[in-house]
Design a protein around this motif. Structure first.
Motif, PDB file in Angstrom:
ATOM      1  N   ASP A  66      35.574  26.987  42.702  1.00 32.18           N
ATOM      2  CA  ASP A  66      36.181  27.357  41.419  1.00 32.18           C
ATOM      3  C   ASP A  66      35.442  28.546  40.790  1.00 32.18           C
ATOM      4  OD1 ASP A  66      38.340  26.753  39.903  1.00 32.18           O
ATOM      5  OD2 ASP A  66      37.437  25.071  38.833  1.00 32.18           O
ATOM      6  N   ALA A  67      34.115  28.493  40.820  1.00 35.50           N
ATOM      7  CA  ALA A  67      33.326  29.599  40.265  1.00 35.50           C
ATOM      8  C   ALA A  67      33.608  30.892  41.032  1.00 35.50           C
ATOM      9  CB  ALA A  67      31.844  29.256  40.320  1.00 35.50           C
ATOM     10  N   ALA A  68      33.667  30.805  42.350  1.00 42.86           N
ATOM     11  CA  ALA A  68      33.953  31.991  43.166  1.00 42.86           C
ATOM     12  C   ALA A  68      35.347  32.528  42.857  1.00 42.86           C
ATOM     13  CB  ALA A  68      33.836  31.631  44.648  1.00 42.86           C
ATOM     14  N   VAL A  69      36.298  31.627  42.674  1.00 44.47           N
ATOM     15  CA  VAL A  69      37.677  32.026  42.357  1.00 44.47           C
ATOM     16  C   VAL A  69      37.724  32.802  41.041  1.00 44.47           C
ATOM     17  CG1 VAL A  69      39.891  31.068  41.571  1.00 44.47           C
ATOM     18  CG2 VAL A  69      38.871  30.263  43.709  1.00 44.47           C
ATOM     19  N   ILE A  70      36.996  32.330  40.047  1.00 43.11           N
ATOM     20  CA  ILE A  70      37.018  33.005  38.734  1.00 43.11           C
ATOM     21  C   ILE A  70      36.357  34.377  38.810  1.00 43.11           C
ATOM     22  CG2 ILE A  70      36.176  32.875  36.356  1.00 43.11           C
ATOM     23  CD1 ILE A  70      38.626  31.117  36.974  1.00 43.11           C
ATOM     24  N   VAL A  71      35.233  34.461  39.476  1.00 37.77           N
ATOM     25  CA  VAL A  71      34.598  35.781  39.647  1.00 37.77           C
ATOM     26  C   VAL A  71      35.563  36.724  40.366  1.00 37.77           C
ATOM     27  CG1 VAL A  71      32.753  37.039  40.826  1.00 37.77           C
ATOM     28  CG2 VAL A  71      32.227  34.916  39.606  1.00 37.77           C
ATOM     29  N   ALA A  72      36.206  36.222  41.401  1.00 34.13           N
ATOM     30  CA  ALA A  72      37.092  37.077  42.205  1.00 34.13           C
ATOM     31  C   ALA A  72      38.287  37.562  41.386  1.00 34.13           C
ATOM     32  CB  ALA A  72      37.559  36.312  43.448  1.00 34.13           C
ATOM     33  N   VAL A  73      38.950  36.657  40.690  1.00 37.63           N
ATOM     34  CA  VAL A  73      40.170  37.071  39.969  1.00 37.63           C
ATOM     35  C   VAL A  73      39.828  37.996  38.809  1.00 37.63           C
ATOM     36  CG1 VAL A  73      40.337  35.095  38.381  1.00 37.63           C
ATOM     37  CG2 VAL A  73      42.396  36.307  39.096  1.00 37.63           C
ATOM     38  N   PHE A  74      38.696  37.759  38.171  1.00 38.36           N
ATOM     39  CA  PHE A  74      38.352  38.645  37.050  1.00 38.36           C
ATOM     40  C   PHE A  74      37.908  40.025  37.526  1.00 38.36           C
ATOM     41  CE2 PHE A  74      39.017  37.134  32.827  1.00 38.36           C
ATOM     42  CZ  PHE A  74      39.490  35.859  33.066  1.00 38.36           C
ATOM     43  N   ASN A  75      37.467  40.130  38.758  1.00 36.94           N
ATOM     44  CA  ASN A  75      37.195  41.465  39.281  1.00 36.94           C
ATOM     45  C   ASN A  75      38.488  42.249  39.494  1.00 36.94           C
ATOM     46  OD1 ASN A  75      34.326  42.581  40.214  1.00 36.94           O
ATOM     47  ND2 ASN A  75      34.245  40.342  40.056  1.00 36.94           N
ATOM     48  N   GLY A  76      39.592  41.542  39.651  1.00 30.47           N
ATOM     49  CA  GLY A  76      40.883  42.223  39.640  1.00 30.47           C
ATOM     50  C   GLY A  76      41.350  42.528  38.230  1.00 30.47           C
ATOM     51  N   LEU A  77      41.173  41.565  37.335  1.00 34.21           N
ATOM     52  CA  LEU A  77      41.662  41.748  35.960  1.00 34.21           C
ATOM     53  C   LEU A  77      40.945  42.888  35.239  1.00 34.21           C
ATOM     54  CD1 LEU A  77      42.125  38.003  34.982  1.00 34.21           C
ATOM     55  CD2 LEU A  77      43.919  39.756  34.969  1.00 34.21           C
ATOM     56  N   VAL A  78      39.647  43.013  35.436  1.00 35.50           N
ATOM     57  CA  VAL A  78      38.943  44.102  34.736  1.00 35.50           C
ATOM     58  C   VAL A  78      39.415  45.466  35.241  1.00 35.50           C
ATOM     59  CG1 VAL A  78      36.917  42.696  34.215  1.00 35.50           C
ATOM     60  CG2 VAL A  78      36.926  44.086  36.291  1.00 35.50           C
ATOM     61  N   ARG A  79      39.744  45.544  36.519  1.00 29.81           N
ATOM     62  CA  ARG A  79      40.234  46.813  37.059  1.00 29.81           C
ATOM     63  C   ARG A  79      41.657  47.117  36.566  1.00 29.81           C
ATOM     64  NH1 ARG A  79      36.298  44.922  40.034  1.00 29.81           N
ATOM     65  NH2 ARG A  79      34.960  46.325  41.239  1.00 29.81           N
ATOM     66  N   SER A  80      42.440  46.077  36.361  1.00 30.17           N
ATOM     67  CA  SER A  80      43.763  46.279  35.747  1.00 30.17           C
ATOM     68  C   SER A  80      43.597  46.865  34.351  1.00 30.17           C
ATOM     69  CB  SER A  80      44.524  44.953  35.610  1.00 30.17           C
ATOM     70  OG  SER A  80      44.648  44.292  36.822  1.00 30.17           O
ATOM     71  N   ALA A  81      42.710  46.250  33.585  1.00 31.84           N
ATOM     72  CA  ALA A  81      42.536  46.662  32.187  1.00 31.84           C
ATOM     73  C   ALA A  81      42.007  48.086  32.090  1.00 31.84           C
ATOM     74  CB  ALA A  81      41.594  45.693  31.477  1.00 31.84           C
ATOM     75  N   ASP A  82      40.990  48.386  32.887  1.00 36.16           N
ATOM     76  CA  ASP A  82      40.368  49.717  32.793  1.00 36.16           C
ATOM     77  C   ASP A  82      41.231  50.791  33.450  1.00 36.16           C
ATOM     78  OD1 ASP A  82      38.169  48.777  31.375  1.00 36.16           O
ATOM     79  OD2 ASP A  82      37.063  48.284  33.198  1.00 36.16           O
TER      80      ASP A  82
END
Lengths: 229, 82
Positions: free
Chosen positions: B32-48
């Motif tokens: 679960d922790a790995a999943v959250i780190v992974a998905v947020f590395n996509g989300l931050v790139r979407s935002a920026d």
């Protein structure tokens, strides 16, 4: 067998996540809205090999980069845009994005963002769980559709996005210029994080970590990446 | 939080913490922790990458917190408060 079959992971991963990954991989192999399938796969290959610039080296001016396509199927301009998105997104400015959109057009730029943000989570989860990266798919033939969806407009982002009748968080409409990729991206996000209707619930029981634990990891990840949003 | 830190900065090195994380939150918790780190590395790139402006309600509700935590100094802040 599915591309991201459960048995290819050394630890158990939610089947909804694996389905989302399968759909991303299938989408990579399909002609996009603004790039061919071969170009889409080349963009993801470049994402994987992107590295930060050496300390002190200035970021290249997009206006000065060649758009001549090289042997990897990408131009210097495209390669640099992918690099910036993949490993230096936190320092993207409005001026840089405007210069890139001026060179590439909004559709090609948004689709590049879409490809990076769909595949970074897949590769990173594989890294963290000790699974080799998935081989990139063989691209299918065909040209991009070049269809601009209706209802787009300026809404404060670098690119046009859904405005007509829009209700929801800005992050969900970020890639609405390329709806098919945006749908696959949102499937990844929903399966890995927000879980549809559960997003509004402050107590989660459907996953191993509690909502506060999830949000702490998410916030730390955003801070490390210096993401304001 | 040590795992989140390592997973973002050096994913291969983060795996050295796997046993410790499993002991604390179980194998599903590690995933679960790995999943959250992974998905947020996509989300931050979407935002920026897209320059997503903060939603109005969040912008209004976080004035003090952003200033206190230094978030207004992030490069992307300029994209989000135009």
């Amino acid at each position: 067998m599915a591309t991201f079959a459960p048995e290819t992971f050394p630890r158990p991963v939610d089947p909804e996540i694996l389905t989302a990954f399968d759909n991303v991989w299938d989408g990579l192999a399909t002609p996009g809205t603004w790039w061919t399938a071969a170009e889409r796969v080349a963009i993801v290959a470049a994402t994987r090999t992107s590295v930060p610039l050496p300390l002190g080296e200035a970021t290249p001016d997009p206006g000065g980069l060649s758009d001549t396509v090289g042997p990897d199927g990408l131009s210097a301009l495209t390669r640099e845009v992918v690099r910036r998105l993949a490993v230096d997104a936190g320092r993207i400015t409005g001026d840089w994005a405007a210069a890139v959109v001026d060179r590439l057009g909004p559709g090609r730029y948004v689709e590049m963002v879409a490809l990076v943000v769909q595949t970074v989570p897949v590769d990173l989860l594989c890294d963290l769980l000790g699974r080799p990266h998935q081989d990139l798919p063989a691209p299918r033939a065909g040209g991009p559709s070049q269809v601009v969806p209706g209802g787009l407009g300026q809404g404060g982002a670098f690119v046009p996005w859904a405005v007509d009748g829009w209700f929801g968080p800005n992050v969900a409409r970020a890639l609405s210029y390329v709806p098919d990729d945006n749908a696959r991206r949102m499937e990844v996000v929903m399966s890995m994080y927000s879980g549809g209707q559960r997003f509004g619930e402050m107590v989660w029981h459907h996953r191993a970590l509690s909502r506060p634990q999830v949000e702490l990891i998410a916030a730390r990840t955003s801070a490390i990446n210096e993401c304001f949003y | 939080m040590s795992y989140a830190e390592a997973a973002n900065r050096d994913p291969a090195a983060a795996r050295a913490l796997d046993d410790e994380v499993v002991a604390a939150v179980g194998e599903d918790g590690l995933v679960d922790a790995a999943v959250i780190v992974a998905v947020f590395n996509g989300l931050v790139r979407s935002a920026d990458g897209i320059g997503i402006p903060l939603d109005d309600v969040v912008l209004a509700a976080t004035v003090d917190a952003r200033a206190t935590l230094g978030f207004d100094g992030y490069p992307g802040a300029a994209n989000n408060t135009r």
